[in-house]
Design a protein around this motif. Structure first.
Motif, PDB file in Angstrom:
ATOM      1  N   LEU A   1       0.830  -1.203   0.000  1.00  0.00           N
ATOM      2  CA  LEU A   1       0.000   0.000   0.000  1.00  0.00           C
ATOM      3  C   LEU A   1       0.861   1.249   0.000  1.00  0.00           C
ATOM      4  O   LEU A   1       0.557   2.226  -0.693  1.00  0.00           O
ATOM      5  CB  LEU A   1      -0.914   0.011   1.225  1.00  0.00           C
TER       6      LEU A   1
ATOM      7  N   LEU B   1       0.793   4.138  -2.826  1.00  0.00           N
ATOM      8  CA  LEU B   1       0.504   5.537  -2.517  1.00  0.00           C
ATOM      9  C   LEU B   1       1.626   6.445  -2.988  1.00  0.00           C
ATOM     10  O   LEU B   1       1.384   7.522  -3.548  1.00  0.00           O
ATOM     11  CB  LEU B   1       0.302   5.685  -1.014  1.00  0.00           C
TER      12      LEU B   1
ATOM     13  N   LEU C   1       1.419   6.981  -6.562  1.00  0.00           N
ATOM     14  CA  LEU C   1       0.291   7.833  -6.949  1.00  0.00           C
ATOM     15  C   LEU C   1       0.579   9.294  -6.701  1.00  0.00           C
ATOM     16  O   LEU C   1       0.075  10.167  -7.400  1.00  0.00           O
ATOM     17  CB  LEU C   1      -0.947   7.459  -6.129  1.00  0.00           C
ATOM     18  N   THR C   2       1.323   9.565  -5.632  1.00  0.00           N
ATOM     19  CA  THR C   2       1.518  10.972  -5.282  1.00  0.00           C
ATOM     20  C   THR C   2       2.924  11.437  -5.585  1.00  0.00           C
ATOM     21  O   THR C   2       3.304  12.559  -5.243  1.00  0.00           O
ATOM     22  CB  THR C   2       1.245  11.195  -3.788  1.00  0.00           C
TER      23      THR C   2
ATOM     24  N   GLU D   1       5.020  12.859  -2.679  1.00  0.00           N
ATOM     25  CA  GLU D   1       4.782  14.196  -2.157  1.00  0.00           C
ATOM     26  C   GLU D   1       4.267  14.199  -0.730  1.00  0.00           C
ATOM     27  O   GLU D   1       4.324  15.215  -0.053  1.00  0.00           O
ATOM     28  CB  GLU D   1       3.733  14.906  -3.035  1.00  0.00           C
ATOM     29  N   LEU D   2       3.722  13.082  -0.282  1.00  0.00           N
ATOM     30  CA  LEU D   2       3.179  13.070   1.076  1.00  0.00           C
ATOM     31  C   LEU D   2       4.290  12.758   2.074  1.00  0.00           C
ATOM     32  O   LEU D   2       5.235  12.044   1.769  1.00  0.00           O
ATOM     33  CB  LEU D   2       2.078  12.014   1.198  1.00  0.00           C
TER      34      LEU D   2
ATOM     35  N   GLU E   1       1.852  11.020   6.908  1.00  0.00           N
ATOM     36  CA  GLU E   1       0.612  10.987   6.131  1.00  0.00           C
ATOM     37  C   GLU E   1       0.468   9.645   5.428  1.00  0.00           C
ATOM     38  O   GLU E   1      -0.613   9.059   5.397  1.00  0.00           O
ATOM     39  CB  GLU E   1       0.601  12.137   5.121  1.00  0.00           C
TER      40      GLU E   1
ATOM     41  N   MET F   1      -0.563   7.069   7.882  1.00  0.00           N
ATOM     42  CA  MET F   1      -1.960   7.234   8.280  1.00  0.00           C
ATOM     43  C   MET F   1      -2.912   6.722   7.221  1.00  0.00           C
ATOM     44  O   MET F   1      -3.898   6.028   7.512  1.00  0.00           O
ATOM     45  CB  MET F   1      -2.217   8.715   8.544  1.00  0.00           C
ATOM     46  N   VAL F   2      -2.629   7.075   5.982  1.00  0.00           N
ATOM     47  CA  VAL F   2      -3.528   6.644   4.902  1.00  0.00           C
ATOM     48  C   VAL F   2      -3.546   5.125   4.801  1.00  0.00           C
ATOM     49  O   VAL F   2      -4.612   4.514   4.674  1.00  0.00           O
ATOM     50  CB  VAL F   2      -3.110   7.278   3.562  1.00  0.00           C
ATOM     51  N   CYS F   3      -2.360   4.505   4.861  1.00  0.00           N
ATOM     52  CA  CYS F   3      -2.329   3.046   4.731  1.00  0.00           C
ATOM     53  C   CYS F   3      -3.085   2.377   5.860  1.00  0.00           C
ATOM     54  O   CYS F   3      -3.815   1.391   5.657  1.00  0.00           O
ATOM     55  CB  CYS F   3      -0.890   2.543   4.670  1.00  0.00           C
TER      56      CYS F   3
ATOM     57  N   LYS G   1      -5.602   3.640   7.453  1.00  0.00           N
ATOM     58  CA  LYS G   1      -7.025   3.835   7.188  1.00  0.00           C
ATOM     59  C   LYS G   1      -7.538   2.848   6.155  1.00  0.00           C
ATOM     60  O   LYS G   1      -8.628   2.301   6.291  1.00  0.00           O
ATOM     61  CB  LYS G   1      -7.286   5.259   6.672  1.00  0.00           C
ATOM     62  N   VAL G   2      -6.716   2.641   5.121  1.00  0.00           N
ATOM     63  CA  VAL G   2      -7.158   1.722   4.070  1.00  0.00           C
ATOM     64  C   VAL G   2      -7.351   0.331   4.637  1.00  0.00           C
ATOM     65  O   VAL G   2      -8.363  -0.331   4.379  1.00  0.00           O
ATOM     66  CB  VAL G   2      -6.155   1.708   2.898  1.00  0.00           C
TER      67      VAL G   2
ATOM     68  N   GLU H   1     -10.439   0.119   6.693  1.00  0.00           N
ATOM     69  CA  GLU H   1     -11.696   0.133   5.949  1.00  0.00           C
ATOM     70  C   GLU H   1     -11.966  -1.198   5.267  1.00  0.00           C
ATOM     71  O   GLU H   1     -13.085  -1.678   5.246  1.00  0.00           O
ATOM     72  CB  GLU H   1     -11.645   1.221   4.870  1.00  0.00           C
ATOM     73  N   ALA H   2     -10.917  -1.763   4.671  1.00  0.00           N
ATOM     74  CA  ALA H   2     -11.183  -2.871   3.758  1.00  0.00           C
ATOM     75  C   ALA H   2     -10.882  -4.248   4.308  1.00  0.00           C
ATOM     76  O   ALA H   2     -11.357  -5.231   3.760  1.00  0.00           O
ATOM     77  CB  ALA H   2     -10.406  -2.671   2.460  1.00  0.00           C
TER      78      ALA H   2
END
Lengths: 798, 187
Positions: B128, B132, B135-136, B139-140, B144, B147-149, B151-152, B155-156
């Motif tokens: 993940l 990410l 994709l970015t 830049e993150l 960040e 945190m996003v990973c 959250k993913v 969620e899933a």
């Protein structure tokens, strides 16, 4: 040997039971078939193996074992050196997981049936639910529509019929022949049946092989085997009396499949503008391209409508009806004859335009015309109704297709981050500038979501927010009301203008100009007011679209009501004119006989141009719609030219000598306004539907408009727009726009149906003149043309 | 349809049509695109099924793929040797799955494989993170990304093993409204 066969028979039963248990809830017929097939395959696998069938046996072994494997996590047996373990394991897992995943999806009964139809031999029945759904998707998707399902259905039917025939034949041949033991008999019959099953399953495999997540090489090998097997045994199956018939049917099926494939190939080759759309897509992403795809779809629908109208109404009247100038309704009246050719008059659709096939008034009310006894009035009415019927059918069909693609309407927050991560990159992008933009917007979007997530704990000032939202809605309702009143006022004024002669260009076109301006000015106004509301962008977009929709709708209906007033005025006028024209006719005859002093000869009919004409209200309505459409076209083209092109030119060239950076700062280049354009298209279509009954030429005008629009807007987008900065888009926009289209269809149906049902047609123009109501033409046809009993039937029904 | 082409036998073309979502014309067009990448390597006669592989660099330079951050993974997933070197059949397979006509489940299966950088049949945290960052474009910040990973996975992940299996992924992706329209390459 006998013992083995016993075991085989027992095995068959066991398998059948298992399968019943497994597939609980599915079609019993398919169940039994599958169960027998499975057991049969295994039985054959263990029973006698003629050398020639060796290869295929193993294949069948693999097939049932694969099914078992799907249930028990056993890897599929490999054939020498062909595949990787990887593929097999993943292939096992995928359908298994696909099965579970698919089971959680909401699928109706229809899915169940189609799932069974598409079931294939390679995997367990449940295990292939994923693939079956894929099969269904595949059927529904462009270009490959009827193939799999048609093939399967055809084959299923064939095989069912053949199976029954087979059983009968076998029975008769068994009783006739001299067999050693009963077991051998049943074996050959059972074997036949099993063979049938296998052939059928192989055929299904062939049909759905492209849905399997295998390597291409593996697919090709499987395909080849399956095809060889089918070819080899299909011939062998046809024995006895039915052989030739069976072989013939098989050949016809093959030819039909080939024909279908060629037809699909041809059809996809016919789809226009594929390259153009791809170019737009790679620069701007799929959302902008979806507008052009929608435009292309509308063009197709309008082309069909144009074909109907043109072929069934215009051409017969032109070829077989009376020519121009022969009867009053087809001639320019004497009073207007001087100016009939002036450009300005023609632009207003008066003069020669008014008395042409473009409008309702031109058509003659003769019951049948020409050698073929073509019933024009009936055809006119039927085409009018058929237009709506066809459009309804096409829109609903497209909605049904899109509904599957759109996915579920998941909660907004259910998988936010996961979806952002896995579905935000648009694979269609093929341009580095767009890609840069996309990276930037994805990064921004992630950052925003992170911030949102962190801020979620904070306490919101709910009351202020609610107050602001109520305020915004009040303001917008006021502006909607204001625009409605403005239109009403302008229509009233245009009726006054109709009586005067000295009109400036503005005054003549005031109504259309005001309506188009409202359509231009209000949406940005709504957007600005909506900033007060502070919604999530996706929701804000939906509100915006809803408001624009209400605006257009309100305008259109106000326009219609005002038009109705005018129609009623004309109807009153008509009464007076009718008397006047009869009186004028009598006077003309009286003059003529006086001139010739001979009261016995019949005077020739009054020259058509001198007859006093009634105020044909249908043509007037048709003219209004045509003028509205034309001005809409003009305004939209001008907007693109000025709003996008001129802006781009100014920004590009003035940038060299301007104090701040025009490209990055204030005006910069425009973005393509998807929702505005789509709504414009939808409403344009609504107007066409409303006006097509009174102005058959309107559909032709629209076809031309859509065609030129496609090229013009493609050029404009590539030359003057930049890709969007924000990454969100209205999620199920496709179906949302289709839903709007459907609503507009119904709303535009209403006025037309109302006028057909209630208003009396004009007495001297159009195909229904002289009848009390327009639909009387149907009654007349039933009475005169159809057999008597149908007439009594309808009169009982009515 | 004129049968003037001599690149494939009729049976080969039919087989390709059965195995992909393409029509005859599209298959021939795809062959032309494949050949244009390296005219000297790809023969004009495929009836004898030559064993020709184009190296990843050529595939990755195609206009449809060159801007895609996942092009390397796409080529690896669809190539036989797992390195990104593609035969014509791999090439056809790849564009067939990514075409408009491919069903959702098939695409979801391959999407999972593409995002699975370490090929362990699970989307773990490192997969993940790599996704990410691609994709970015990095830049993150690390926080960040982390945190996003998290959250993913929150969620899933349905079976709560800290990573996404194919089933979790499919369950999540089939509900995504944009999946079919973004996981699509038009050629």
């Amino acid at each position: 040997m006998p013992r083995k066969r016993d075991t085989d028979d027992i095995n068959i039963e066991i398998e059948a039971d298992e399968s019943d248990g497994d597939d609980g809830g599915t079609n019993k017929r398919t169940n039994r078939r599958q169960g027998a097939g499975r057991g049969g395959a295994r039985g054959r696998g263990r029973g006698k193996k003629p050398a020639s069938e060796d290869e295929d046996e193993d294949d069948e072994d693999e097939a049932p074992r694969g099914r078992r494997g799907a249930n028990k996590k056993k890897p599929v047996k490999k054939r020498g050196g062909r595949n990787n373990d990887d593929d097999d394991d993943s292939e096992d897992e995928a359908p298994k997981k696909g099965r579970k995943g698919a089971a959680k999806k909401k699928k109706g009964g229809k899915a169940q049936d189609s799932d069974e139809d598409d079931s294939d031999a390679g995997k367990g029945k449940k295990g292939k639910k994923g693939g079956k759904k894929g099969g269904k998707d595949e059927e529904d998707s462009k270009g490959k529509k009827g193939d799999a399902k048609g093939k399967d259905k055809g084959k299923d039917k064939d095989n069912d019929k053949d199976k029954k025939k087979k059983k009968k034949k076998d029975d008769s041949s068994d009783t006739d022949s001299n067999t050693n033991s009963e077991e051998e008999e049943s074996m050959s019959e059972g074997e036949m049946a099993r063979l049938m099953e296998e052939v059928e399953e192989k055929k299904k495999l062939i049909a759905t092989i492209r849905n399997k997540p295998w390597r291409m090489k593996r697919r090709l090998v499987h395909l080849k085997e399956a095809q060889e097997f089918v070819d080899k045994f299909e011939g062998a199956l046809g024995k006895g009396k039915g052989r030739k018939w069976y072989a013939y049917k098989v050949m016809m099926t093959k030819k039909w499949i080939k024909f279908q494939r060629d037809f699909e190939n041809f059809r996809t080759a016919c789809i226009p503008w594929e390259r153009k759309i791809k170019e737009v897509e790679s620069h701007f992403g799929s959302s902008v391209a979806s507008y052009f795809i929608f435009l292309r779809w509308m063009y197709g629908m309008n082309l069909v409508l144009f074909g109907f109208t043109f072929g069934l109404v215009v051409i017969p009247e032109v070829l077989m009806g009376l020519p121009y100038g022969s009867i009053p309704r087809k001639t320019v009246p004497r009073a207007e004859a001087d100016t009939a050719q002036d450009y300005s008059v023609l632009m207003d659709f008066n003069g020669y335009c008014k008395y042409s096939v473009l409008f309702y008034g031109y058509y003659n009310n003769q019951r049948t015309i020409g050698l073929l006894k073509f019933r024009l009035p009936l055809s006119y009415l039927m085409v009018g109704i058929g237009t709506f019927g066809y459009s309804l059918m096409v829109v609903i069909r497209t909605m049904a297709k899109n509904a599957d693609v759109g996915g579920g309407d998941g909660d907004e927050g259910e998988f936010t981050f996961a979806w952002k991560m896995f579905t935000s990159w648009d694979y269609l992008i093929g341009n580095s500038e767009t890609a840069d933009n996309k990276y930037a917007s994805i990064t921004t979007s992630f950052k925003e979501s992170i911030v949102d997530e962190q801020e979620n704990q904070k306490d919101e000032n709910i009351h202020l927010r609610r107050f602001l939202r109520v305020l915004a809605n009040v303001m917008i309702t006021c502006s909607l009301g204001g625009s409605g009143y403005l239109i009403y006022f302008v229509v009233k004024r245009s009726q006054e203008f109709a009586n005067r002669d000295d009109l400036s260009w503005y005054e003549k076109n005031e109504l259309e100009i005001i309506m188009s301006l409202l359509g231009l000015v209000c949406p940005p106004l709504f957007e600005t007011i909506a900033e007060l509301e502070d919604y999530h962008p996706r929701i804000a977009l939906k509100w915006q679209l809803g408001r624009i929709f209400a605006l257009f709708l309100g305008n259109l209906y106000t326009f219609l009501f005002a038009l109705f007033d005018e129609v009623n005025n004309k109807l009153e006028e008509e009464g007076a004119i009718r008397n006047a024209s009869l009186w004028a006719m009598k006077e003309y005859y009286a003059n003529y006989t006086r001139m010739l002093n001979d009261s016995n000869s019949t005077p020739p009919p009054m020259p058509p141009a001198d007859v006093i004409r009634g105020p044909c209200w249908e043509t007037a309505v048709g003219i209004e719609f045509v003028k509205l459409t034309v001005s809409d076209i003009q305004v939209s083209y001008l907007t693109i030219l000025i709003g996008d092109f001129a802006r781009a030119v100014i920004v590009r060239f003035l940038n060299y000598c301007w104090c701040w950076d025009l490209e990055a700062g204030f005006p910069s280049y425009g973005e393509f306004d998807i929702s505005g354009n789509v709504l414009g298209l939808v409403f344009n279509q609504g107007m066409i539907w409303m006006g097509a009954f009174y102005a058959p030429g309107l559909v032709g005008i629209n076809v031309l408009r859509l065609l030129s629009s496609m090229y013009y807007q493609c050029w404009a987008v590539m030359a003057t727009n930049v890709p969007h900065e924000r990454v969100f888009k209205a999620s199920k926009s496709n179906n949302f726009y289709m839903g709007l289209l459907l609503l507009i269809l119904f709303l535009s149906l209403l006025p037309v149906v109302y006028t057909i049902m209630t208003l009396p047609p004009s007495f001297d123009c159009g195909p229904f003149s002289g009848k009390p109501k327009m639909f009387d033409v149907i009654m007349e046809t039933i009475d005169l043309d159809l057999p008597a009993f149908l007439g009594t039937l309808f009169s009982y029904a009515a | 349809m004129g049968n003037k082409q001599t690149i494939f036998t009729a049976q080969q073309l039919d087989a390709y049509q059965d195995c992909t979502y393409f029509t005859r014309k599209e298959i021939l067009r795809l062959f032309d695109r494949y050949r244009d990448l390296a005219p000297q390597l790809v023969p004009l006669d495929y009836t004898c099924q030559p064993d020709v592989k184009l190296p990843y660099e050529l595939i990755g330079s195609m206009p449809e793929l060159k801007d895609n951050p996942f092009r390397q993974r796409i080529a690896e997933v669809f190539s036989e040797d797992g390195e990104g070197n593609m035969t014509l059949e791999d090439f056809l397979d790849m564009f067939s799955v990514l075409s408009e006509m491919a069903p959702r489940d098939l695409k979801a299966y391959y999407a999972f494989k593409i995002y699975d950088f370490n090929n362990d049949d699970f989307l773990c945290k490192s997969d993940l993170e790599k996704t990410l960052n691609k994709l970015t474009r990095n830049e993150l910040t690390e926080d960040e990304v982390r945190m996003v990973c998290e959250k993913v996975i929150d969620e899933a992940d349905l079976d709560n093993d800290g990573r996404l299996s194919l089933e979790d992924f499919q369950h999540m992706i089939v509900r995504a409204p944009d999946f079919l329209s973004t996981f699509h390459i038009r050629i």
